[in-house]
Design a protein around this motif. Sequence first.
Motif, PDB file in Angstrom:
ATOM      1  N   TYR A  35      57.201   4.940   8.428  1.00 29.46           N
ATOM      2  CA  TYR A  35      58.129   6.011   8.045  1.00 29.46           C
ATOM      3  C   TYR A  35      59.373   5.446   7.365  1.00 29.46           C
ATOM      4  N   SER A  36      59.830   4.285   7.820  1.00 27.56           N
ATOM      5  CA  SER A  36      61.049   3.691   7.255  1.00 27.56           C
ATOM      6  C   SER A  36      60.898   3.353   5.780  1.00 27.56           C
ATOM      7  N   PHE A  37      59.657   3.183   5.312  1.00 25.23           N
ATOM      8  CA  PHE A  37      59.451   2.870   3.899  1.00 25.23           C
ATOM      9  C   PHE A  37      59.877   4.024   2.993  1.00 25.23           C
ATOM     10  N   GLY A  38      59.936   5.234   3.536  1.00 24.93           N
ATOM     11  CA  GLY A  38      60.434   6.348   2.739  1.00 24.93           C
ATOM     12  C   GLY A  38      61.886   6.150   2.355  1.00 24.93           C
ATOM     13  N   GLU A  39      62.681   5.630   3.300  1.00 24.93           N
ATOM     14  CA  GLU A  39      64.083   5.358   3.003  1.00 24.93           C
ATOM     15  C   GLU A  39      64.219   4.180   2.044  1.00 24.93           C
ATOM     16  N   ILE A  40      63.346   3.206   2.171  1.00 23.65           N
ATOM     17  CA  ILE A  40      63.366   2.080   1.225  1.00 23.65           C
ATOM     18  C   ILE A  40      63.127   2.594  -0.193  1.00 23.65           C
ATOM     19  N   GLY A  41      62.163   3.510  -0.328  1.00 25.89           N
ATOM     20  CA  GLY A  41      61.901   4.109  -1.636  1.00 25.89           C
ATOM     21  C   GLY A  41      63.090   4.896  -2.152  1.00 25.89           C
ATOM     22  N   SER A  42      63.751   5.646  -1.257  1.00 24.25           N
ATOM     23  CA  SER A  42      64.916   6.432  -1.655  1.00 24.25           C
ATOM     24  C   SER A  42      66.040   5.535  -2.157  1.00 24.25           C
ATOM     25  N   GLN A  43      66.284   4.436  -1.447  1.00 25.76           N
ATOM     26  CA  GLN A  43      67.348   3.524  -1.867  1.00 25.76           C
ATOM     27  C   GLN A  43      67.034   2.884  -3.217  1.00 25.76           C
ATOM     28  N   CYS A  44      65.772   2.529  -3.426  1.00 25.67           N
ATOM     29  CA  CYS A  44      65.391   1.929  -4.710  1.00 25.67           C
ATOM     30  C   CYS A  44      65.561   2.919  -5.860  1.00 25.67           C
ATOM     31  N   SER A  45      65.368   4.191  -5.572  1.00 26.31           N
ATOM     32  CA  SER A  45      65.405   5.193  -6.631  1.00 26.31           C
ATOM     33  C   SER A  45      66.794   5.758  -6.886  1.00 26.31           C
ATOM     34  N   TRP A  46      67.725   5.593  -5.930  1.00 32.38           N
ATOM     35  CA  TRP A  46      69.003   6.303  -6.065  1.00 32.38           C
ATOM     36  C   TRP A  46      70.227   5.395  -6.041  1.00 32.38           C
ATOM     37  N   THR A  47      70.149   4.196  -5.469  1.00 37.61           N
ATOM     38  CA  THR A  47      71.329   3.344  -5.327  1.00 37.61           C
ATOM     39  C   THR A  47      71.967   3.012  -6.667  1.00 37.61           C
ATOM     40  N   LEU A  48      71.160   2.738  -7.668  1.00 37.06           N
ATOM     41  CA  LEU A  48      71.698   2.409  -8.988  1.00 37.06           C
ATOM     42  C   LEU A  48      72.488   3.586  -9.547  1.00 37.06           C
ATOM     43  N   ILE A  49      71.990   4.807  -9.296  1.00 38.18           N
ATOM     44  CA  ILE A  49      72.682   6.000  -9.782  1.00 38.18           C
ATOM     45  C   ILE A  49      73.996   6.205  -9.049  1.00 38.18           C
ATOM     46  N   SER A  50      73.978   6.091  -7.730  1.00 39.80           N
ATOM     47  CA  SER A  50      75.188   6.359  -6.954  1.00 39.80           C
ATOM     48  C   SER A  50      76.263   5.302  -7.165  1.00 39.80           C
ATOM     49  N   SER A  51      75.861   4.071  -7.457  1.00 39.48           N
ATOM     50  CA  SER A  51      76.838   2.981  -7.555  1.00 39.48           C
ATOM     51  C   SER A  51      77.244   2.640  -8.990  1.00 39.48           C
ATOM     52  N   TYR A  52      76.364   2.849  -9.961  1.00 42.47           N
ATOM     53  CA  TYR A  52      76.633   2.325 -11.303  1.00 42.47           C
ATOM     54  C   TYR A  52      76.561   3.370 -12.420  1.00 42.47           C
ATOM     55  N   LEU A  53      76.200   4.602 -12.113  1.00 44.74           N
ATOM     56  CA  LEU A  53      75.994   5.570 -13.182  1.00 44.74           C
ATOM     57  C   LEU A  53      77.286   5.882 -13.933  1.00 44.74           C
ATOM     58  N   THR A  54      78.391   6.030 -13.199  1.00 47.22           N
ATOM     59  CA  THR A  54      79.659   6.339 -13.861  1.00 47.22           C
ATOM     60  C   THR A  54      80.064   5.218 -14.819  1.00 47.22           C
ATOM     61  N   VAL A  55      79.926   3.973 -14.367  1.00 40.45           N
ATOM     62  CA  VAL A  55      80.248   2.833 -15.237  1.00 40.45           C
ATOM     63  C   VAL A  55      79.302   2.802 -16.434  1.00 40.45           C
ATOM     64  N   PHE A  56      78.013   3.100 -16.211  1.00 36.97           N
ATOM     65  CA  PHE A  56      77.034   3.134 -17.297  1.00 36.97           C
ATOM     66  C   PHE A  56      77.429   4.183 -18.335  1.00 36.97           C
ATOM     67  N   TYR A  57      77.840   5.361 -17.856  1.00 37.72           N
ATOM     68  CA  TYR A  57      78.221   6.435 -18.773  1.00 37.72           C
ATOM     69  C   TYR A  57      79.466   6.081 -19.594  1.00 37.72           C
ATOM     70  N   THR A  58      80.458   5.441 -18.952  1.00 39.26           N
ATOM     71  CA  THR A  58      81.700   5.141 -19.678  1.00 39.26           C
ATOM     72  C   THR A  58      81.575   3.892 -20.549  1.00 39.26           C
ATOM     73  N   ASP A  59      81.049   2.814 -19.978  1.00 38.83           N
ATOM     74  CA  ASP A  59      81.094   1.519 -20.672  1.00 38.83           C
ATOM     75  C   ASP A  59      79.882   1.240 -21.555  1.00 38.83           C
ATOM     76  N   VAL A  60      78.773   1.957 -21.330  1.00 43.04           N
ATOM     77  CA  VAL A  60      77.565   1.728 -22.137  1.00 43.04           C
ATOM     78  C   VAL A  60      77.309   2.908 -23.074  1.00 43.04           C
ATOM     79  N   VAL A  61      77.194   4.100 -22.505  1.00 38.94           N
ATOM     80  CA  VAL A  61      76.903   5.287 -23.324  1.00 38.94           C
ATOM     81  C   VAL A  61      78.126   5.694 -24.138  1.00 38.94           C
ATOM     82  N   GLY A  62      79.321   5.501 -23.549  1.00 35.79           N
ATOM     83  CA  GLY A  62      80.548   5.844 -24.268  1.00 35.79           C
ATOM     84  C   GLY A  62      81.031   7.255 -24.020  1.00 35.79           C
TER      85      GLY A  62
END
Length: 483
Positions: A35-62
Motif C-alpha cells: 500500500y505504501s507504494f501508492g504514496e511513493i508514486g504520488s511523491q514521484c508524480s507531484w513533488t516536482l510540481i509542488s517544489s519547482y513549478l513556480t520557479v519553472f514558470y518564472t525562470d524558464v517559461v518566462g
Amino acid sequence: MKAKEEMRENEGTKTAVAADVDVNKKLPILTKIGYSFGEIGSQCSWTLISSYLTVFYTDVVGLTPVVISAIMLIARIWDAINDPMFGAIAENTKTRWGRFRPYILWGAPVLALFNCLTFLNLDIPNTWKAIWCGFTYIGCGMAYTAVNISTQCVANCMTASNEERVSLNAFKGIGSGLIQMVISAVTMPMILYFGGGSAASGKGYFMSALIFSIVCIPCFWVCFASAKEIIGRKDDAKKETIGDTMKNLAASFKYTFKDRDAVFVMLAMLTFLTGLFGRIGIMAYYFIYILGNPVLIAGFATAMSFGMLVVNFYAPFLLNHMSKKHVGAIGCAAQALCCVFFYIIGENQLTNLVVLSGFLYGVTNLVSITCFTLSAEIIDDNWLKTGARSDGVIQSCVSFSTKLGNAIGGSIGILALGAVGYVANAESLSAEVLTRMNMVINFAPAAFFVVAAILFLCVGMTKEKAKANEAEIARRIAAGELH
C-alpha cells in the motif's frame, strides 16, 4: 411468496458473509508495504510540481507572477467542482475491484503523461505559453485527484480498525519519507545535469519530470495489487439509474458539509497547507537569493525528508494514545517555530545549520499523518449517523484543500515576493529586499500554521468517541446492517 423467500435467503447469505469478515483484523506487513507504494508514486508524480513549478514558470517559461497566479486561481476554481465530484462518483462506483482501486490502475499512466507535459516548455508566443501551462497544470491536477484520492480512500476501506489505519498511514509515511529523501537529493542535481549546469534550463526540468513519471506508474500498480476493499463495497447493490446516481451524489455532499468535524478538518488543512505549500513553492528563492547557494537545497530537503521518515516511527504512539486533533495542533505549532528558526538562519547566514533546520522541519510534521487518520474517524462517524458512507467526498474535499492551499500559498507567495522587490534572474538584490523576502518566506507560513492549530482544536472527534464507533461498526457489519 417464492420471491419473498428468495429475498430473505439472499439477505441471510449477505449477513452470513458479513459475519465472516473480520473488519478489525490485523493486516499483513506485505499488504502495508504494498500500500505504501501508492504514496511513493504520488511523491514521484507531484513533488516536482509542488517544489519547482513556480520557479519553472518564472525562470524558464518566462511567465509573470500575475499570469502564474491567474493560472493557479483558474485551476483551483475548477478543482472546487472536479475534486468533490470525483469523490462522489468514486464512492458510488461498482466494480469487481471495488470502488477506488480501478482509478489507481487506469489513472496512473494518465497522471504520468500530464506530469511530463506540465514541464514541457514550448517555443510559442507568450499568450499561447500561458494557455499551454494552464491546460497541462489543470490536466495534471485532475489526474492527480483521481489517483491520489483513490489511494487515500482505499486505506479506509481495507480495515475498520483505527490502529490498523494508523499503521497503514505510518507505512505510507515511511514510503513517502524514503522516496522524498531520494527525490530531494537528486532533483536539483538532475535539473543541473540535464540542463548543462543551468537551473533555468527547460530540458533539465522536462527530463527530471520524465524520469519521475516513469517510476511512478509501477508504484501505483503495486498499490493496486496489494490493497483489497472490504468496507463499503457496492458491487452487490442493485443497478442504479442516472436519477439514483445523482441522488446519491447530492446526499453525499449534504452529509459531508453538514458534518461539523469534517468542515473543521477541511478548514484546518486548507490553512495549514496554504502555509506549507506557500513556503515550498517559494523555498527555492530562499536558497538561491537569501543564502546565495542553490546547492544547499539538496542537503536541506534530504534532511527534511529523513525527519519526515522518523515521524512515522513515533507518530503512531501519539495518535493511538491521544485525540488526533491534539496531535494535529501540536504539529502546527511546532512547524511555526521552525519557520522562526529558518528566518534567523537566513538573516545571519548560518548555512552550517541548514541541514539541522531541515531535519527539525521534517521531524515535527505530524499534520499529514494526523489528517488522514482523523479523516477516517470522521468518515466512520458520519457513516454511523447518516447510514451513507461519504468517504470519497470527504477525502476529496480534504484533497481539494491540499491543492487549494498549494495554489493560494504559491500564488500569494510569488506575488508577495514581487511586492517586496524580487526581480527574476536579478544578479544582485539589496540587503533590505532580501530581508523582506526572508520575512515573506518564513513569517507568513508561521502565521497560517498558528491559525491551523486553533482550527484543529475546534474538531469534536476524540479518541474515546472514535473507539466506540470502531466497535459499533464491527457489530453492525457482523449483523449485516452495514456493507
